[in-house]
Scaffold this active site. Structure first.
Site, short mmCIF file in Angstrom:
data_model
loop_
_atom_site.label_atom_id
_atom_site.label_comp_id
_atom_site.label_asym_id
_atom_site.label_seq_id
_atom_site.Cartn_x
_atom_site.Cartn_y
_atom_site.Cartn_z
N HIS A 118 0.85 -1.18 0.00
CA HIS A 118 0.00 0.00 0.00
C HIS A 118 0.88 1.23 0.00
O HIS A 118 1.90 1.26 0.68
CB HIS A 118 -0.91 0.01 1.24
N ASP B 236 -7.79 -5.51 -0.14
CA ASP B 236 -8.31 -6.30 -1.26
C ASP B 236 -8.01 -7.79 -1.14
O ASP B 236 -8.67 -8.61 -1.79
CB ASP B 236 -7.74 -5.75 -2.58
N1 CMC Z 1 4.11 -7.40 -4.57
C1 CMC Z 1 5.46 -7.46 -4.67
N2 CMC Z 1 6.26 -6.41 -4.42
C2 CMC Z 1 5.65 -5.25 -4.10
C3 CMC Z 1 4.27 -5.13 -4.00
C4 CMC Z 1 3.50 -6.26 -4.24
N3 CMC Z 1 2.16 -6.22 -4.17
N4 CMC Z 1 3.95 -3.86 -3.64
C5 CMC Z 1 5.11 -3.20 -3.53
N5 CMC Z 1 6.12 -4.04 -3.82
C6 CMC Z 1 7.54 -3.73 -3.80
C7 CMC Z 1 7.94 -2.88 -5.01
O1 CMC Z 1 8.25 -3.68 -6.11
C8 CMC Z 1 9.13 -2.16 -4.44
O2 CMC Z 1 10.21 -3.05 -4.42
P1 CMC Z 1 11.67 -2.57 -4.80
O3 CMC Z 1 11.99 -1.49 -3.80
O4 CMC Z 1 12.50 -3.79 -4.67
O5 CMC Z 1 11.57 -2.03 -6.21
C9 CMC Z 1 8.74 -1.91 -3.00
O6 CMC Z 1 7.80 -2.91 -2.66
C10 CMC Z 1 8.12 -0.55 -2.75
O7 CMC Z 1 6.99 -0.43 -3.58
P2 CMC Z 1 6.52 0.91 -4.25
O8 CMC Z 1 6.62 0.77 -5.75
O9 CMC Z 1 7.18 2.10 -3.64
O10 CMC Z 1 5.02 0.92 -3.84
P3 CMC Z 1 3.94 1.95 -4.34
O11 CMC Z 1 3.63 2.87 -3.25
O12 CMC Z 1 4.22 2.53 -5.67
O13 CMC Z 1 2.76 0.91 -4.59
C11 CMC Z 1 0.86 -0.30 -4.63
C12 CMC Z 1 1.64 0.74 -3.85
C13 CMC Z 1 -0.49 -0.53 -3.95
C14 CMC Z 1 0.61 0.22 -6.06
C15 CMC Z 1 1.68 -1.60 -4.68
O14 CMC Z 1 1.91 -2.08 -3.37
C16 CMC Z 1 1.05 -2.67 -5.56
O15 CMC Z 1 1.25 -2.67 -6.77
N6 CMC Z 1 0.26 -3.60 -4.94
C17 CMC Z 1 -0.46 -4.59 -5.69
C18 CMC Z 1 -1.79 -4.01 -6.18
C19 CMC Z 1 -2.77 -3.87 -5.05
O16 CMC Z 1 -2.96 -4.79 -4.26
N7 CMC Z 1 -3.49 -2.72 -5.01
C20 CMC Z 1 -4.50 -2.44 -4.00
C21 CMC Z 1 -4.12 -1.24 -3.16
S1 CMC Z 1 -5.05 -1.07 -1.64
C22 CMC Z 1 -6.71 -0.76 -1.93
C23 CMC Z 1 -7.12 -0.28 -3.24
O17 CMC Z 1 -6.78 0.83 -3.63
O18 CMC Z 1 -7.81 -1.04 -3.87
#
Ligand code: CMC
Length: 373
Positions: free
Chosen positions: A258, A309
């Protein structure tokens, strides 16, 4: 322009003020902790709270619930359109069209006064469940099941989908997910709604745009995507192998992580026991075991906890709901939050129009097409 405040994805940027919800000290709607609202309240009561700012008195709640229930109807033209849309159109696209269509039959569609926006919000929250349920039945070759006046939104969703009286514990589990999805500060879809409202556009336009933003798998679409892998994995061992390989390939595991909750999404913790109980009741313990092992591995290897989710997708599966209705259910609930934000934006409006840092070509002069190499 101050270069220092540029952050990709606006991460950590304060992009506005709100009194609707806060996430600094756990998630709170209008100051009330989400844990208490999920335990003691109902979707209808929470909708009133979020839209009006205070918990309703008994008389206010009865009036509000009455307004919602009275509005649970669709013009015949919309039902015909729901029948005619090609069968393979994704359900979220139908929801987006449905929100826009509802505006065409709303007598106050163009009125952006606070009272009209509130009234339209109630009608949208009452009618979007009908759009979802009617469309689902029509595309499955079944006739629609009209809502029962006197029953809640959650009860009616299960009733209109199944055509059978739902069990109270199923209604309660669905109701809790609706409470948890209502509102979440400046998430992508809510911010979209506020941008639209800031141009002095109307509520149906804001909600239609917000549905487009919610559809994406990084946002609301994730509750459907968790089923892409959960439905294919039959044992905890198989799940462990799959998730380790997926993480090695640097894939994102849907339902985890998140932007603002780095140590855990409180909504996921609230839903977990409902999920476990429904899994036992419906004979889905194997999927819970798979889900548990995946959670363990993602925590161990990446220190990333599940978000709302992850349990919500499973819970909807255990309720027997079609997977492509999971994000539309999120739409129905979040329409409350979007509407409250539109009201808040309108009440102290300033056009949302940020700047971009230009990283394109150096200044250059036009070359006629014949002279280009
Ligand atoms: N699976 C694997 N690795 C992850 C995930 C994940 N779900 N989420 C974050 N990471 C990793 C990411 O690859 C990064 O790793 P590294 O530093 O090695 O490159 C690290 O964690 C930090 O992530 P980030 O890119 O800074 O995270 P963000 O703030 O851009 O992303 C997010 C937040 C929700 C988009 C992401 O966690 C994600 O893609 N999650 C999967 C989709 C998801 O479940 N979305 C629902 C969000 S909550 C409720 C809603 O809105 O529906």
């Amino acid at each position: 322009m101050n270069e220092a405040i540029y952050r990709p994805g606006l991460e950590g940027i304060i992009a506005g003020e709100t009194s609707i919800s806060s996430i600094a000290d756990g998630l709170r709607y209008r100051g009330y902790p989400i844990e208490q609202l999920a335990q003691y309240s109902t979707f209808e009561e929470v909708a009133y709270l979020v839209l009006h700012g205070e918990l309703p008195t008994r008389a206010q709640l009865d009036f509000f619930t009455g307004q919602l229930r009275q509005a649970m109807e669709l013009p015949q033209e919309i039902v015909s359109t729901l029948r005619d849309i090609p069968a393979d159109v994704p359900m979220m696209d139908v929801m987006r069209t449905g929100a826009s269509l509802l505006g065409h039959w709303d007598p106050q569609a163009q009125d952006i006064s606070a009272q009209a926006t509130l009234d339209k919000a109630v009608r949208l929250v009452a009618r979007l469940p009908l759009v979802m349920c009617y469309r689902h039945r029509l595309r499955s070759g079944q006739e629609v099941v009209p809502p029962e006046p006197g029953r809640s939104v959650a009860w009616n969703i299960l009733w209109m989908l199944r055509g059978q009286e739902p069990q109270p514990d199923h209604v309660r589990a669905l109701d809790v997910t609706l409470i948890l999805y209502v509102e979440h500060e400046f998430n992508a879809s809510t911010f979209t709604a506020r941008v639209v409202a800031s141009t002095l556009s109307d509520l149906h336009s804001a909600v239609t745009a917000a549905i487009g933003a919610l559809k994406g798998p990084l946002h609301g679409g994730a509750n459907e995507r968790v089923m892409d892998y959960l439905s294919k994995l039959s044992s905890a061992e198989e799940a462990e192998t799959w998730v380790k390989q997926a993480l090695e390939r640097k894939e994102r595991i849907m339902g985890f992580g998140h932007r603002v909750y780095r140590t855990g999404d409180p909504r996921a913790a609230i839903l977990a026991p409902y999920c476990e109980q429904l899994a036992r009741q419906t004979g889905n313990e194997a999927m819970e075991a798979v889900a548990g092992r995946i959670e363990q591995v993602v925590r161990e290897q990446k220190n990333i906890p599940p978000n709302v989710d992850y349990p919500a997708g499973r819970l909807y599966y255990y309720l027997g709901l079609p997977v492509d209705l999971y994000t539309p259910l999120f739409v129905i609930s979040r329409t409350v939050g979007w509407s409250a934000h539109v009201l808040e934006q309108q009440a102290a409006n300033r056009l949302i129009r940020p700047r971009a840092r230009y990283v394109g070509a150096e200044p250059r002069d036009y070359v006629p097409v014949e002279q280009r190499g």
